[in-house]
Write a protein that holds these residues in place. Structure first.
Motif, PDB file in Angstrom:
ATOM      1  N   ILE A  66     -31.060  32.075 -83.473  1.00 24.34           N
ATOM      2  CA  ILE A  66     -30.485  31.095 -83.479  1.00 24.34           C
ATOM      3  C   ILE A  66     -30.823  29.744 -84.377  1.00 24.34           C
ATOM      4  O   ILE A  66     -31.959  29.572 -84.187  1.00 24.34           O
ATOM      5  CB  ILE A  66     -30.377  30.254 -82.024  1.00 24.34           C
ATOM      6  N   TYR A  67     -29.965  29.327 -85.352  1.00 24.44           N
ATOM      7  CA  TYR A  67     -30.368  28.329 -86.060  1.00 24.44           C
ATOM      8  C   TYR A  67     -29.518  27.233 -85.696  1.00 24.44           C
ATOM      9  O   TYR A  67     -28.246  27.264 -86.215  1.00 24.44           O
ATOM     10  CB  TYR A  67     -30.178  28.785 -87.480  1.00 24.44           C
ATOM     11  N   LEU A  68     -29.831  26.238 -85.281  1.00 27.50           N
ATOM     12  CA  LEU A  68     -29.130  25.086 -84.764  1.00 27.50           C
ATOM     13  C   LEU A  68     -29.129  24.058 -86.106  1.00 27.50           C
ATOM     14  O   LEU A  68     -29.982  23.744 -86.329  1.00 27.50           O
ATOM     15  CB  LEU A  68     -29.743  24.309 -83.616  1.00 27.50           C
ATOM     16  N   MET A  94     -37.516  24.245 -79.027  1.00 27.81           N
ATOM     17  CA  MET A  94     -37.136  24.567 -80.400  1.00 27.81           C
ATOM     18  C   MET A  94     -38.523  25.216 -81.396  1.00 27.81           C
ATOM     19  O   MET A  94     -39.449  24.680 -81.110  1.00 27.81           O
ATOM     20  CB  MET A  94     -36.371  23.352 -81.046  1.00 27.81           C
ATOM     21  N   GLY A  95     -38.067  26.296 -82.218  1.00 34.13           N
ATOM     22  CA  GLY A  95     -39.213  26.516 -82.889  1.00 34.13           C
ATOM     23  C   GLY A  95     -39.639  28.022 -82.462  1.00 34.13           C
ATOM     24  O   GLY A  95     -40.855  28.198 -82.996  1.00 34.13           O
ATOM     25  N   MET A 102     -35.986  38.257 -76.811  1.00 32.35           N
ATOM     26  CA  MET A 102     -34.547  38.703 -76.990  1.00 32.35           C
ATOM     27  C   MET A 102     -33.909  37.421 -78.126  1.00 32.35           C
ATOM     28  O   MET A 102     -33.023  37.459 -78.868  1.00 32.35           O
ATOM     29  CB  MET A 102     -33.682  38.356 -75.602  1.00 32.35           C
ATOM     30  N   PHE A 103     -34.158  36.146 -77.866  1.00 35.69           N
ATOM     31  CA  PHE A 103     -33.936  35.139 -78.445  1.00 35.69           C
ATOM     32  C   PHE A 103     -34.883  34.367 -79.307  1.00 35.69           C
ATOM     33  O   PHE A 103     -35.820  34.097 -78.822  1.00 35.69           O
ATOM     34  CB  PHE A 103     -33.136  34.019 -77.467  1.00 35.69           C
ATOM     35  N   GLY A 104     -34.460  33.925 -80.527  1.00 40.62           N
ATOM     36  CA  GLY A 104     -35.536  32.883 -81.174  1.00 40.62           C
ATOM     37  C   GLY A 104     -34.662  31.509 -81.465  1.00 40.62           C
ATOM     38  O   GLY A 104     -33.301  31.754 -81.761  1.00 40.62           O
TER      39      GLY A 104
END
Ligand code: SF4
Length: 608
Positions: A66-68, A94-95, A102-104
């Motif tokens: 994920i890139y917010l 974050m980071g 599963m998630f970054g």
């Protein structure tokens, strides 16, 4: 010759890195050793290239990365709530990446969705208008096994506004594939260049270099191979008009590239597509395929002898500075995307050392229209110096964000009414590299008329003198138009801008790398209420040094917003800064070093 994707040559390096990252989600030490060996470069150099790009990782970035978007417009909306929701839901900060990989969760600067903030990319699928609840639901659905393709329903983009008179719009009239190209049957390459020169079409990405002149220089350089590169690395914060063209009108772009190829004698074209727009790749590929089917790409196009042209897509990997043409070429050649000193211009020695034209998406899309409508009709739109229209990407405090096609020459105040700007206080015009506009600019027109040299424009000290001198001067923008009302914190916006340049500076020259870092700290100091008048003076001084001594456009423009904000909104700084005498001088450097000064004087006197 089109570079074969699988050959271990430098021009394929970024493609190879993407392939590995896609397979493994990061680039391991073993990968680095293997690639360095295959490409015959050192591991250190390769690590330098990988670390240069935001989207390459040395550690597992998660099955779902994920890139917010943390840009200033995202922060006007739900950035903080969405960030918290993602962090809470995933149990990470974050980071980081979740324990099960599963998630970054990472943040990134503007992803070209400022009209639909707050937004994020998940494995490069766009998710827009996020709220905390939407973010939580999204994670739950991914965990429940829904595919990203199914969850992401990014639509075809629509233009928010185009001139009512059909003769005044360039981009958004119905058209048939090949309408502009077919005109080439009656035009020599020189005729096309002359027409583009006479139209005064200039680089719509923001540099505004005359397109016809660029093409002429390239044509005049004799070479066995030339290239056309479309710069689709639309990274200027607040800009997204190229996204709309790429999403909804890719045929227009391919047609423009083929015409450019015909004019300069190039047979290969590349679209340098920013990684943030990967989701548009399929649509562009379909358009290329349609052109191939219609025999408008390939060999002997339209039966014109020696008119051969092909187009392929190159995916960037996340670096704002790659919008600069020499950095973009370096990136395509598999190097760090650092700007060069322009010993040669790309039209002399560009991609792989061959003459290369680099043009923005909007510039290339305007070309088929120009050919189709004819020079006379084109020149009837816009102003004398800037005929035609301009696409502006509007975001922030207005009721109708989106992409607008306007005729050059529209007054700023009329444009603000058109977009439904509520109580506009500050406008970031032309992105973070642009300038801050205030009510003193409202009477100015959006055009290239009566422009002043950049250095003059940014040296005004007095707002009244500025308003007087600039009243008849046009305003040119590559496309970004961000509106802020009085409730917004100007200093926070400026902090976002300087932090952006700290992150995006390629680091090769000291004024840009260190200067922007120091400015960011100064703004922190002012934001905390610890700033003084001398800090303000230093900001001015350093900003000019950075402008004058940086190597490329990034550094040279990085302090424009800061300088114009200080000129036009002095009250914003006055309320946050104090006189030196207001500070508690518990520590006084002069007093502290007085004894030392006395000793020095004594020593010196013994030598008299
Ligand atoms: Fe790199 Fe900044 Fe220098 Fe440009 S001005 S070359 S981005 S350090």
């Amino acid at each position: 010759m089109i570079p074969d994707k699988h050959i271990p040559q430098r021009f394929n390096l970024v493609n190879v890195l993407w392939d590995i990252q896609k397979k493994r989600r990061y680039i391991s030490k073993d990968d680095i050793a293997k690639i360095a060996n295959e490409f015959n470069i050192s591991k250190t150099e390769l690590e330098g290239i990988i670390s240069f790009y935001h989207f390459f990782h040395f550690k597992d970035a998660g099955k779902y990365t994920i890139y917010l978007n943390c840009s200033t417009i995202s922060k006007l909306y739900n950035y903080h709530e969405v960030k918290k929701a993602f962090e809470d839901e995933l149990g990470i900060k974050m980071g980081n990446t979740t324990k099960d990989k599963m998630f970054g969760l990472f943040q990134t600067s503007c992803i070209g969705l400022s009209d639909q903030e707050t937004s994020a990319l998940i494995n490069y699928y766009p998710f827009t208008n996020l709220t905390a609840e939407k973010a939580r639901t999204l994670i739950a659905k991914i965990r429940a096994g829904h595919s990203l393709q199914e969850l992401c329903n990014f639509p075809k983009d629509n233009i928010q506004y185009k001139p009512e008179d059909e003769n005044k719009t360039i981009f958004f009239k119905p058209f048939e594939i090949g309408d502009g190209l077919k005109k080439l049957k009656k035009l020599s390459p020189e005729d096309v260049i002359k027409m583009v020169e006479d139209s005064k079409l200039s680089g719509r990405g923001g540099a505004f270099f005359p397109t016809g002149t660029k093409w002429k220089y390239c044509r005049n350089n004799v070479s066995d191979q030339k290239y056309i590169i479309c710069n689709a690395d639309e990274g200027e914060p607040g800009t997204f008009k190229d996204r709309v063209l790429l999403n909804s009108y890719p045929e227009l772009l391919i047609e423009g590239m083929a015409i450019a190829g015909y004019a300069v004698g190039a047979t290969e074209g590349f679209i340098y597509l920013r990684a943030e727009y990967k989701y548009l790749k399929e649509g562009i590929e379909k358009a290329i395929e349609n052109f191939n089917q219609a025999k408008l790409l390939g060999k002997v196009i339209l039966g014109i002898e020696n008119f051969d042209f092909n187009v392929q897509i190159f995916i960037g990997a996340g670096a704002y500075v790659c919008g600069e043409e020499t950095a973009l070429i370096a990136s395509m050649e598999g190097k760090r995307g650092e700007p060069t000193t322009k010993e040669y211009f790309p039209v002399e020695k560009g991609y792989l050392g061959k003459p290369t034209v680099v043009n923005n998406v909007e510039t290339l899309c305007a070309v088929p229209r120009l050919l189709e409508m004819g020079l006379k009709n084109y020149l009837a739109i816009g102003t004398k110096s800037t005929p035609g229209t301009k696409l502006l990407s509007v975001s922030g405090d207005c009721t109708k964000p989106g992409v607008y096609e306007i005729e050059w020459g529209m007054k700023l105040k009329d444009f603000l009414v058109l977009i439904g700007a509520n109580d506009p206080y500050m406008i970031l015009f032309n992105g973070f590299a642009g300038e801050c506009l205030s009510s003193v600019d409202f009477e100015r027109e959006i055009s290239g008329e009566n422009l002043l040299a950049d250095q003059i424009q940014f040296t005004f000290k007095d707002p009244i003198e500025y308003a007087h001198k600039m009243s008849g001067v046009g305003l040119r923008s590559g496309g970004s138009f961000m509106v802020f009302n009085q409730s917004r914190s100007l200093i926070s916006v400026l902090k976002n801008i300087t932090d952006f340049f700290v992150a995006e500076s390629c680091g090769i020259c000291v004024p840009c790398r260190t200067g922007n870092f120091l400015l960011s700290r100064k703004i922190d100091k002012i934001k905390l209420g610890h700033g003084s008048k001398s800090d303000m003076e230093e900001i001015q001084e350093w900003s000019h040094i950075i402008k004058q001594s940086s190597r490329c456009g990034l550094g040279k423009t990085s302090t424009n917003c800061l300088l114009t904000a200080m000129l036009k909104f002095p009250e914003e700084f006055e309320k946050l800064t104090k006189d030196e005498s207001d500070f508690n001088d518990a520590f006084n450097i002069d007093r502290a070093t007085q004894n030392y000064d006395n000793i020095i004087q004594e020593i010196e006197s013994t030598y008299d």
